[in-house]
Scaffold this motif. Structure first.
Motif, PDB file in Angstrom:
ATOM      1  N   ASN A 124      13.237  -6.509  -0.802  1.00 31.68           N
ATOM      2  CA  ASN A 124      11.738  -4.920  -0.071  1.00 31.68           C
ATOM      3  C   ASN A 124      10.641  -5.146  -0.728  1.00 31.68           C
ATOM      4  OD1 ASN A 124      12.443  -2.439   1.284  1.00 31.68           O
ATOM      5  ND2 ASN A 124      12.667  -1.574  -0.237  1.00 31.68           N
ATOM      6  N   GLU A 125      10.427  -5.874  -1.293  1.00 30.35           N
ATOM      7  CA  GLU A 125       9.140  -6.246  -1.896  1.00 30.35           C
ATOM      8  C   GLU A 125       8.419  -6.385  -0.525  1.00 30.35           C
ATOM      9  OE1 GLU A 125       7.357  -7.552  -6.014  1.00 30.35           O
ATOM     10  OE2 GLU A 125       8.659  -9.522  -5.475  1.00 30.35           O
ATOM     11  N   PHE A 126       6.650  -5.862  -0.767  1.00 31.13           N
ATOM     12  CA  PHE A 126       5.959  -5.577  -0.349  1.00 31.13           C
ATOM     13  C   PHE A 126       4.973  -6.672  -0.709  1.00 31.13           C
ATOM     14  CE2 PHE A 126       2.849  -3.383   3.347  1.00 31.13           C
ATOM     15  CZ  PHE A 126       2.017  -4.959   3.201  1.00 31.13           C
ATOM     16  N   VAL A 127       4.461  -8.236  -0.516  1.00 30.93           N
ATOM     17  CA  VAL A 127       3.726  -8.934  -1.607  1.00 30.93           C
ATOM     18  C   VAL A 127       2.634  -9.580  -0.161  1.00 30.93           C
ATOM     19  CG1 VAL A 127       3.596 -11.109  -2.285  1.00 30.93           C
ATOM     20  CG2 VAL A 127       5.566  -9.548  -2.121  1.00 30.93           C
TER      21      VAL A 127
ATOM     22  N   GLN B 244      15.651  -8.508  15.562  1.00 34.96           N
ATOM     23  CA  GLN B 244      16.991  -8.744  15.195  1.00 34.96           C
ATOM     24  C   GLN B 244      17.085  -8.249  13.765  1.00 34.96           C
ATOM     25  OE1 GLN B 244      18.231 -13.001  16.631  1.00 34.96           O
ATOM     26  NE2 GLN B 244      20.417 -11.730  16.556  1.00 34.96           N
ATOM     27  N   ALA B 245      16.011  -7.239  13.358  1.00 37.42           N
ATOM     28  CA  ALA B 245      16.178  -6.608  11.709  1.00 37.42           C
ATOM     29  C   ALA B 245      16.340  -7.990  10.885  1.00 37.42           C
ATOM     30  CB  ALA B 245      17.845  -6.047  11.478  1.00 37.42           C
ATOM     31  N   PRO B 246      15.536  -9.180  10.925  1.00 40.14           N
ATOM     32  CA  PRO B 246      15.331 -10.476  10.283  1.00 40.14           C
ATOM     33  C   PRO B 246      15.396  -9.398   8.805  1.00 40.14           C
ATOM     34  CG  PRO B 246      13.529 -10.564  11.124  1.00 40.14           C
ATOM     35  CD  PRO B 246      14.070  -9.620  11.884  1.00 40.14           C
TER      36      PRO B 246
ATOM     37  N   GLY C  92      -0.255   0.321   9.193  1.00 44.50           N
ATOM     38  CA  GLY C  92       0.781   0.894   8.624  1.00 44.50           C
ATOM     39  C   GLY C  92       1.755   0.840   9.169  1.00 44.50           C
ATOM     40  N   ILE C  93       1.959  -0.049  10.616  1.00 43.01           N
ATOM     41  CA  ILE C  93       4.037  -0.396  11.100  1.00 43.01           C
ATOM     42  C   ILE C  93       4.166  -1.112   9.691  1.00 43.01           C
ATOM     43  CG2 ILE C  93       4.909  -2.114  12.524  1.00 43.01           C
ATOM     44  CD1 ILE C  93       2.603  -1.103  14.636  1.00 43.01           C
ATOM     45  N   LEU C  94       3.662  -2.291   9.180  1.00 41.29           N
ATOM     46  CA  LEU C  94       3.824  -3.068   8.539  1.00 41.29           C
ATOM     47  C   LEU C  94       5.189  -2.463   7.019  1.00 41.29           C
ATOM     48  CD1 LEU C  94       1.538  -6.484   7.965  1.00 41.29           C
ATOM     49  CD2 LEU C  94       3.694  -5.911   9.035  1.00 41.29           C
ATOM     50  N   ARG C  95       3.383  -1.159   6.631  1.00 43.39           N
ATOM     51  CA  ARG C  95       3.966  -0.841   5.213  1.00 43.39           C
ATOM     52  C   ARG C  95       5.226   0.241   5.761  1.00 43.39           C
ATOM     53  NH1 ARG C  95      -1.237   0.191   4.718  1.00 43.39           N
ATOM     54  NH2 ARG C  95      -1.168   2.259   6.004  1.00 43.39           N
ATOM     55  N   THR C  96       5.887   0.943   7.078  1.00 41.85           N
ATOM     56  CA  THR C  96       6.772   1.228   7.574  1.00 41.85           C
ATOM     57  C   THR C  96       7.819   0.435   7.161  1.00 41.85           C
ATOM     58  OG1 THR C  96       5.526   2.999   8.861  1.00 41.85           O
ATOM     59  CG2 THR C  96       7.759   2.682   9.423  1.00 41.85           C
ATOM     60  N   LEU C  97       7.757  -0.407   7.322  1.00 41.63           N
ATOM     61  CA  LEU C  97       8.315  -1.951   7.685  1.00 41.63           C
ATOM     62  C   LEU C  97       9.016  -1.767   6.117  1.00 41.63           C
ATOM     63  CD1 LEU C  97       7.683  -4.149  10.619  1.00 41.63           C
ATOM     64  CD2 LEU C  97       8.981  -2.893  10.254  1.00 41.63           C
TER      65      LEU C  97
ATOM     66  N   GLU D 173       9.396  -0.052   4.078  1.00 44.22           N
ATOM     67  CA  GLU D 173       9.813   1.109   3.186  1.00 44.22           C
ATOM     68  C   GLU D 173      11.462   1.255   4.088  1.00 44.22           C
ATOM     69  OE1 GLU D 173       7.172   4.282   4.801  1.00 44.22           O
ATOM     70  OE2 GLU D 173       5.811   4.187   3.148  1.00 44.22           O
ATOM     71  N   GLU D 174      11.834   0.484   5.260  1.00 47.32           N
ATOM     72  CA  GLU D 174      12.703   0.734   5.714  1.00 47.32           C
ATOM     73  C   GLU D 174      13.441  -0.067   5.132  1.00 47.32           C
ATOM     74  OE1 GLU D 174      11.427   2.466  10.070  1.00 47.32           O
ATOM     75  OE2 GLU D 174      12.373   1.040  10.261  1.00 47.32           O
ATOM     76  N   GLY D 175      13.631  -1.028   4.019  1.00 49.60           N
ATOM     77  CA  GLY D 175      14.280  -2.140   3.691  1.00 49.60           C
ATOM     78  C   GLY D 175      13.531  -3.232   3.460  1.00 49.60           C
ATOM     79  N   ARG D 176      12.519  -3.854   5.057  1.00 46.67           N
ATOM     80  CA  ARG D 176      12.295  -5.186   5.011  1.00 46.67           C
ATOM     81  C   ARG D 176      11.080  -5.585   3.639  1.00 46.67           C
ATOM     82  NH1 ARG D 176      12.363  -5.343  10.348  1.00 46.67           N
ATOM     83  NH2 ARG D 176      14.226  -3.898  11.242  1.00 46.67           N
ATOM     84  N   THR D 177      11.684  -6.761   2.997  1.00 43.31           N
ATOM     85  CA  THR D 177      10.345  -7.816   2.531  1.00 43.31           C
ATOM     86  C   THR D 177       9.563  -8.440   3.178  1.00 43.31           C
ATOM     87  OG1 THR D 177      12.671  -8.686   1.460  1.00 43.31           O
ATOM     88  CG2 THR D 177      10.687  -9.337   1.327  1.00 43.31           C
ATOM     89  N   VAL D 178       8.177  -7.563   2.954  1.00 43.94           N
ATOM     90  CA  VAL D 178       6.898  -8.225   4.012  1.00 43.94           C
ATOM     91  C   VAL D 178       6.121  -9.123   2.970  1.00 43.94           C
ATOM     92  CG1 VAL D 178       5.244  -7.181   4.504  1.00 43.94           C
ATOM     93  CG2 VAL D 178       6.956  -6.309   5.149  1.00 43.94           C
ATOM     94  N   ILE D 179       6.173 -10.270   3.649  1.00 42.25           N
ATOM     95  CA  ILE D 179       5.029 -11.405   3.046  1.00 42.25           C
ATOM     96  C   ILE D 179       3.863 -11.970   3.930  1.00 42.25           C
ATOM     97  CG2 ILE D 179       4.734 -13.773   1.775  1.00 42.25           C
ATOM     98  CD1 ILE D 179       7.831 -12.879   2.021  1.00 42.25           C
TER      99      ILE D 179
END
Length: 235
Positions: free
Chosen positions: A34-37, A161-163, A185-190, A192-198
């Motif tokens: 759940n980090e946004f890096v 498929q919710a990776p 904005g979409i990446l931030r929302t993802l 916030e929903e629990g995805r790890t974004v790199i």
């Protein structure tokens, strides 16, 4: 919040010997769930090579890479392909959509490769397109959409498929400022929903929108704004 990505002392060497190039030079890195890096660096810094390692598109010359606790450093191409399918959703600068397919069909395509049945496939693709605000453009082909809309289709394809990991390589590189804001904005929302974004970028303004910024120069990590924070959050 556990460790999702653990890179331990990895090197990537091209042309070993006298004229060798160290694209990655003893890089160690931990990214938590759940980090946004943002990983930032200029052309030739090694950021794209690091992205390829994190995305299981390549393997290191030396060192270890653990993804969800599994060492993927010495896996075969087929094994890496399976890991990518289950763990990672990719978003690229060039969208990588198939021109002859509609938005819906582009989102469905990787689900077909994963063996998802037709009814479930249509449901997942529909949900993903709604999530990026394109439920009314399902039947449109890439040539009938703006750059920002095409990138939103690419995001829908990546998340269908919710990776657990979204790996975005210069996702705003071909977009105007308005579309860039939408995509971020979409990446931030993802996230916030629990995805790890790199996020891989050369743009400081884009990188600053992430919660943690890692800077790479000449194949080495020279700055990590969230390293201590990420560690303390897990204690």
């Amino acid at each position: 919040m556990g460790a999702l990505v653990e890179v331990r002392d990895i090197c990537k060497v091209y042309n070993p010997g006298e004229n060798e190039v160290r694209a990655l030079d003893h890089v160690s890195l931990t990214i938590y769930e759940n980090e946004f890096v943002a990983i930032i660096g200029q052309s030739g810094s090694g950021k794209s090579t690091l992205m390829n390692m994190l995305g299981c598109l390549d393997v290191p010359t030396s060192g270890d890479y653990y993804l969800h606790g599994q060492n993927v450093s010495n896996m075969s191409d087929n094994e890496l392909s399976d890991v990518r399918n289950k763990e990672i959703g990719f978003i690229f600068q060039g969208f990588n959509l198939i021109a002859g397919l509609t938005a819906m069909e582009n989102v469905e395509l990787p689900l077909i490769y994963r063996g998802v049945g037709k009814r479930e496939r249509l449901k997942l693709a529909d949900i993903a397109l709604k999530k990026v605000g394109l439920e009314n453009r399902k039947g449109h082909k890439p040539s009938e959409m703006s750059g920002g809309q095409q990138q939103r289709v690419a995001i829908a394809r990546a998340i269908a498929q919710a990776p657990p990991i979204i790996l975005a390589d210069e996702p705003t590189g071909n977009l105007d400022s308005g579309s860039s804001k939408e995509i971020m904005g979409i990446l931030r929302t993802l996230n916030e929903e629990g995805r790890t974004v790199i996020l891989i970028t050369h743009d400081n303004e884009i990188a600053e929108q992430a919660k943690r910024v890692i800077k790479i120069i000449d194949g080495k990590i020279v700055q990590d704004s969230g390293c201590q924070k990420a560690r303390s959050d897990t204690e």
